[in-house]
Design a protein around this motif. Structure first.
Motif, PDB file in Angstrom:
ATOM      1  N   ALA A 266      -2.204  -8.267   0.050  1.00 43.62           N
ATOM      2  CA  ALA A 266      -2.319  -6.946   0.765  1.00 43.62           C
ATOM      3  C   ALA A 266      -3.847  -6.875   1.005  1.00 43.62           C
ATOM      4  O   ALA A 266      -4.371  -7.991   1.552  1.00 43.62           O
ATOM      5  CB  ALA A 266      -2.006  -5.961  -0.053  1.00 43.62           C
ATOM      6  N   HIS A 267      -4.221  -5.739   1.141  1.00 46.53           N
ATOM      7  CA  HIS A 267      -5.825  -5.677   1.460  1.00 46.53           C
ATOM      8  C   HIS A 267      -6.708  -5.100   0.801  1.00 46.53           C
ATOM      9  O   HIS A 267      -6.392  -4.614  -0.359  1.00 46.53           O
ATOM     10  CB  HIS A 267      -5.477  -4.638   2.788  1.00 46.53           C
ATOM     11  CG  HIS A 267      -4.499  -5.185   3.830  1.00 46.53           C
ATOM     12  ND1 HIS A 267      -5.164  -6.054   5.114  1.00 46.53           N
ATOM     13  CD2 HIS A 267      -3.405  -5.026   3.969  1.00 46.53           C
ATOM     14  CE1 HIS A 267      -3.649  -6.168   5.497  1.00 46.53           C
ATOM     15  NE2 HIS A 267      -2.669  -5.952   4.884  1.00 46.53           N
ATOM     16  N   GLY A 268      -7.932  -5.295   1.225  1.00 52.60           N
ATOM     17  CA  GLY A 268      -8.930  -4.510   0.195  1.00 52.60           C
ATOM     18  C   GLY A 268      -9.058  -3.098  -0.221  1.00 52.60           C
ATOM     19  O   GLY A 268      -8.833  -2.923  -1.518  1.00 52.60           O
ATOM     20  N   ASN A 269      -8.540  -2.161   0.303  1.00 50.92           N
ATOM     21  CA  ASN A 269      -8.388  -0.953   0.150  1.00 50.92           C
ATOM     22  C   ASN A 269      -6.970  -0.520  -0.591  1.00 50.92           C
ATOM     23  O   ASN A 269      -6.898   0.260  -1.612  1.00 50.92           O
ATOM     24  CB  ASN A 269      -8.617   0.095   1.287  1.00 50.92           C
ATOM     25  CG  ASN A 269     -10.117   0.075   1.510  1.00 50.92           C
ATOM     26  OD1 ASN A 269     -10.829   0.909   0.679  1.00 50.92           O
ATOM     27  ND2 ASN A 269     -10.436  -0.345   2.705  1.00 50.92           N
ATOM     28  N   SER A 270      -6.019  -1.055  -0.247  1.00 53.08           N
ATOM     29  CA  SER A 270      -4.722  -0.886  -0.651  1.00 53.08           C
ATOM     30  C   SER A 270      -4.586  -1.766  -2.143  1.00 53.08           C
ATOM     31  O   SER A 270      -4.070  -0.902  -3.244  1.00 53.08           O
ATOM     32  CB  SER A 270      -3.566  -1.290   0.055  1.00 53.08           C
ATOM     33  OG  SER A 270      -3.736  -2.898   0.357  1.00 53.08           O
ATOM     34  N   LEU A 271      -5.077  -3.009  -2.250  1.00 54.29           N
ATOM     35  CA  LEU A 271      -5.495  -3.424  -3.764  1.00 54.29           C
ATOM     36  C   LEU A 271      -6.337  -2.794  -4.851  1.00 54.29           C
ATOM     37  O   LEU A 271      -5.955  -2.635  -5.822  1.00 54.29           O
ATOM     38  CB  LEU A 271      -5.655  -4.955  -3.271  1.00 54.29           C
ATOM     39  CG  LEU A 271      -4.771  -5.706  -3.109  1.00 54.29           C
ATOM     40  CD1 LEU A 271      -5.277  -7.187  -2.452  1.00 54.29           C
ATOM     41  CD2 LEU A 271      -3.315  -5.745  -3.874  1.00 54.29           C
ATOM     42  N   ARG A 272      -7.310  -2.274  -3.875  1.00 60.34           N
ATOM     43  CA  ARG A 272      -8.420  -1.348  -4.824  1.00 60.34           C
ATOM     44  C   ARG A 272      -7.478  -0.180  -5.364  1.00 60.34           C
ATOM     45  O   ARG A 272      -7.574   0.289  -6.660  1.00 60.34           O
ATOM     46  CB  ARG A 272      -9.547  -0.803  -4.264  1.00 60.34           C
ATOM     47  CG  ARG A 272     -10.490  -1.977  -3.782  1.00 60.34           C
ATOM     48  CD  ARG A 272     -12.066  -1.401  -3.567  1.00 60.34           C
ATOM     49  NE  ARG A 272     -11.952  -0.514  -2.255  1.00 60.34           N
ATOM     50  CZ  ARG A 272     -12.792   0.029  -1.977  1.00 60.34           C
ATOM     51  NH1 ARG A 272     -13.666   0.607  -2.807  1.00 60.34           N
ATOM     52  NH2 ARG A 272     -13.074   0.928  -0.827  1.00 60.34           N
ATOM     53  N   SER A 273      -6.801   0.517  -4.680  1.00 59.89           N
ATOM     54  CA  SER A 273      -5.968   1.628  -5.045  1.00 59.89           C
ATOM     55  C   SER A 273      -5.016   1.307  -6.182  1.00 59.89           C
ATOM     56  O   SER A 273      -4.693   1.800  -7.169  1.00 59.89           O
ATOM     57  CB  SER A 273      -5.005   2.070  -3.736  1.00 59.89           C
ATOM     58  OG  SER A 273      -5.969   2.591  -2.702  1.00 59.89           O
ATOM     59  N   ILE A 274      -4.183  -0.062  -6.130  1.00 63.24           N
ATOM     60  CA  ILE A 274      -3.450  -0.306  -7.225  1.00 63.24           C
ATOM     61  C   ILE A 274      -4.185  -0.624  -8.561  1.00 63.24           C
ATOM     62  O   ILE A 274      -3.999  -0.386  -9.475  1.00 63.24           O
ATOM     63  CB  ILE A 274      -2.546  -1.690  -6.521  1.00 63.24           C
ATOM     64  CG1 ILE A 274      -1.897  -1.195  -5.407  1.00 63.24           C
ATOM     65  CG2 ILE A 274      -1.926  -2.144  -7.833  1.00 63.24           C
ATOM     66  CD1 ILE A 274      -0.918  -2.227  -4.872  1.00 63.24           C
ATOM     67  N   ILE A 275      -5.270  -1.178  -8.167  1.00 56.94           N
ATOM     68  CA  ILE A 275      -6.132  -1.811  -9.525  1.00 56.94           C
ATOM     69  C   ILE A 275      -6.614  -0.493 -10.169  1.00 56.94           C
ATOM     70  O   ILE A 275      -6.627  -0.490 -11.480  1.00 56.94           O
ATOM     71  CB  ILE A 275      -7.201  -2.759  -9.017  1.00 56.94           C
ATOM     72  CG1 ILE A 275      -6.896  -4.061  -8.619  1.00 56.94           C
ATOM     73  CG2 ILE A 275      -8.285  -2.790 -10.240  1.00 56.94           C
ATOM     74  CD1 ILE A 275      -7.692  -4.964  -7.885  1.00 56.94           C
ATOM     75  N   MET A 276      -7.036   0.388  -9.358  1.00 55.83           N
ATOM     76  CA  MET A 276      -7.219   1.814  -9.801  1.00 55.83           C
ATOM     77  C   MET A 276      -6.518   2.369 -10.900  1.00 55.83           C
ATOM     78  O   MET A 276      -6.453   2.849 -12.072  1.00 55.83           O
ATOM     79  CB  MET A 276      -7.608   2.863  -8.773  1.00 55.83           C
ATOM     80  CG  MET A 276      -8.055   4.250  -9.237  1.00 55.83           C
ATOM     81  SD  MET A 276      -8.204   5.260  -7.926  1.00 55.83           S
ATOM     82  CE  MET A 276      -8.696   6.780  -8.669  1.00 55.83           C
ATOM     83  N   TYR A 277      -5.046   2.136 -10.416  1.00 55.68           N
ATOM     84  CA  TYR A 277      -3.824   2.644 -11.130  1.00 55.68           C
ATOM     85  C   TYR A 277      -3.717   1.794 -12.482  1.00 55.68           C
ATOM     86  O   TYR A 277      -3.704   2.249 -13.543  1.00 55.68           O
ATOM     87  CB  TYR A 277      -2.654   2.643 -10.341  1.00 55.68           C
ATOM     88  CG  TYR A 277      -1.535   2.930 -11.151  1.00 55.68           C
ATOM     89  CD1 TYR A 277      -1.021   3.956 -11.822  1.00 55.68           C
ATOM     90  CD2 TYR A 277      -0.578   1.798 -11.154  1.00 55.68           C
ATOM     91  CE1 TYR A 277      -0.053   4.096 -12.263  1.00 55.68           C
ATOM     92  CE2 TYR A 277       0.743   1.994 -11.928  1.00 55.68           C
ATOM     93  CZ  TYR A 277       1.090   3.261 -12.405  1.00 55.68           C
ATOM     94  OH  TYR A 277       2.430   3.238 -13.074  1.00 55.68           O
ATOM     95  N   LEU A 278      -3.629   0.535 -12.283  1.00 55.72           N
ATOM     96  CA  LEU A 278      -3.659  -0.588 -13.495  1.00 55.72           C
ATOM     97  C   LEU A 278      -4.521  -0.314 -14.314  1.00 55.72           C
ATOM     98  O   LEU A 278      -4.465  -0.362 -15.751  1.00 55.72           O
ATOM     99  CB  LEU A 278      -3.625  -2.007 -12.639  1.00 55.72           C
ATOM    100  CG  LEU A 278      -2.720  -2.352 -11.760  1.00 55.72           C
ATOM    101  CD1 LEU A 278      -2.747  -3.713 -11.483  1.00 55.72           C
ATOM    102  CD2 LEU A 278      -1.188  -2.066 -12.221  1.00 55.72           C
ATOM    103  N   ASP A 279      -5.807  -0.274 -14.076  1.00 55.91           N
ATOM    104  CA  ASP A 279      -7.160  -0.360 -14.913  1.00 55.91           C
ATOM    105  C   ASP A 279      -7.668   1.219 -15.224  1.00 55.91           C
ATOM    106  O   ASP A 279      -8.435   1.171 -16.223  1.00 55.91           O
ATOM    107  CB  ASP A 279      -8.083  -0.954 -14.406  1.00 55.91           C
ATOM    108  CG  ASP A 279      -7.850  -2.409 -14.328  1.00 55.91           C
ATOM    109  OD1 ASP A 279      -6.966  -2.917 -14.821  1.00 55.91           O
ATOM    110  OD2 ASP A 279      -8.699  -3.124 -13.606  1.00 55.91           O
TER     111      ASP A 279
END
Length: 339
Positions: A266-279
């Motif tokens: 995916a992309h910088g911002n969509s992945l940052r969003s998912i990482i925010m949830y994971l971490d």
């Protein structure tokens, strides 16, 4: 509002059909249909939760692919007490695009990879070549899809990634795979607009340096790096996170709970969003998170928890496979079978 709920429900139902259709190839006229009306949804207050994916891809076993589970969940894996299999989750930001190369705001404009981006995607594939992948999710944008496809050309299992088409009856019927052995050596690729880059509105196609000169560096920095302030007619990171995380929880997390090994391109911002949830990052922590193009990140999902393991260094690097016994055994089987 009813129309919005209707679109969310249909989108979730279609995503479920994508996974199910790949492994249960039938003539479409033999498949039972679900008819949903706006009035039905409005009167019954239907939400995404009702349409969560609860049926995972049928496990396909081989001498290498041993992980499988029939666990199903209607809720987030974090909210269940069901013990799950261990599963790998690979996140990779697409390789450099032609507009990255030109320093232009890209957002949701569908731009392909540059030559450097192609090389980055291939290198990403080498880094994950000994990590199991059962299912791939990408955004609807070509640069993320190219990255996933090119990366999988380097995987030692040599399975073929195939985009699942479920946008119409004809698309479903015409894209069927009838060879059982061929299906076993394929990996479904599911595309979802919810994983797209955030929409940059009036900035899309503009040069980043020239935009800073026009509006001021502070204002452009605020648009790019704040959590809740969107660019003109665009999305904020908060808005992007709302759709990306909801899709991850509803469609991807149940697959991990079942024991499926997942890659998300995916992309910088969509992945940052998912990482925010994971971490479990705060809104202040996530805005400082930077993701390099073409560098995969590995998480281990086990017993409802996401454990971050970082990025594999290269195809011969052994450390990442020692994180869990299951990954070490998978790599050893690859060595035994493919040597």
């Amino acid at each position: 509002m009813a129309a919005g709920v209707y679109n969310q429900a249909i989108g979730a139902f279609q995503s479920h059909s994508l996974v199910n259709n790949f492994n249960h190839q039938q003539k479409f006229n033999n498949i039972g249909r679900l008819v949903v009306t706006k009035d039905f949804i409005s009167s019954n207050c239907l939400s995404r939760k009702n349409f969560s994916v609860i049926q995972c891809i049928a496990s396909q076993t081989s001498e290498v692919d041993t992980a499988s589970s029939s666990s199903r969940s209607k809720t987030s894996a974090r909210d269940t007490h069901t013990k799950s299999n261990e599963a790998a989750l690979i996140l990779v930001r697409h390789g450099e695009s032609l507009w990255n190369e030109k320093n232009l705001f890209t957002g949701c404009v569908d731009v392909p990879l540059s030559k450097k981006g192609i090389d980055e995607a291939i290198e990403a594939g080498k880094r994950i070549s000994s990590i199991p992948v059962d299912l791939i999710f990408t955004s609807a944008l070509i640069r993320a899809q190219m990255t996933a496809m090119l990366a999988m050309t380097q995987h030692r299992r040599r399975k073929v990634p195939i985009i699942v088409h479920n946008e119409s009856e004809q698309a479903r019927e015409w894209s069927q795979i009838f060879g059982e052995d061929t299906r076993k050596h394929s990996i479904p690729v599911i595309t979802a607009w919810q994983l797209n880059e955030r929409m940059y509105g009036g900035l899309q196609g503009l040069n980043k340096l020239q935009t800073a000169e026009r509006y001021g560096k502070e204002k452009v920095h605020e648009w790019r790096r704040s959590y809740s302030i969107p660019p003109p007619n665009g999305e904020s990171l908060e808005m992007c996170a709302e759709r990306a995380v909801a899709y991850f929880r509803d469609q991807i997390e149940p697959q991990l709970l079942s024991g499926k090994n997942i890659m998300i391109s995916a992309h910088g911002n969509s992945l940052r969003s998912i990482i925010m949830y994971l971490d479990k990052l705060t809104s202040q922590e996530v805005i400082s998170l930077e993701l390099s193009t073409g560098i995969p990140m590995l998480y281990i999902f086990k017993e409802g928890r996401f454990i971050r393991r970082g990025s594999p260094i290269g195809p011969t690097e052994a450390g990442v496979y020692a994180y869990t016994r299951r990954l070490a055994l998978y790599r050893q089987r690859l060595d035994d079978v493919l040597q």
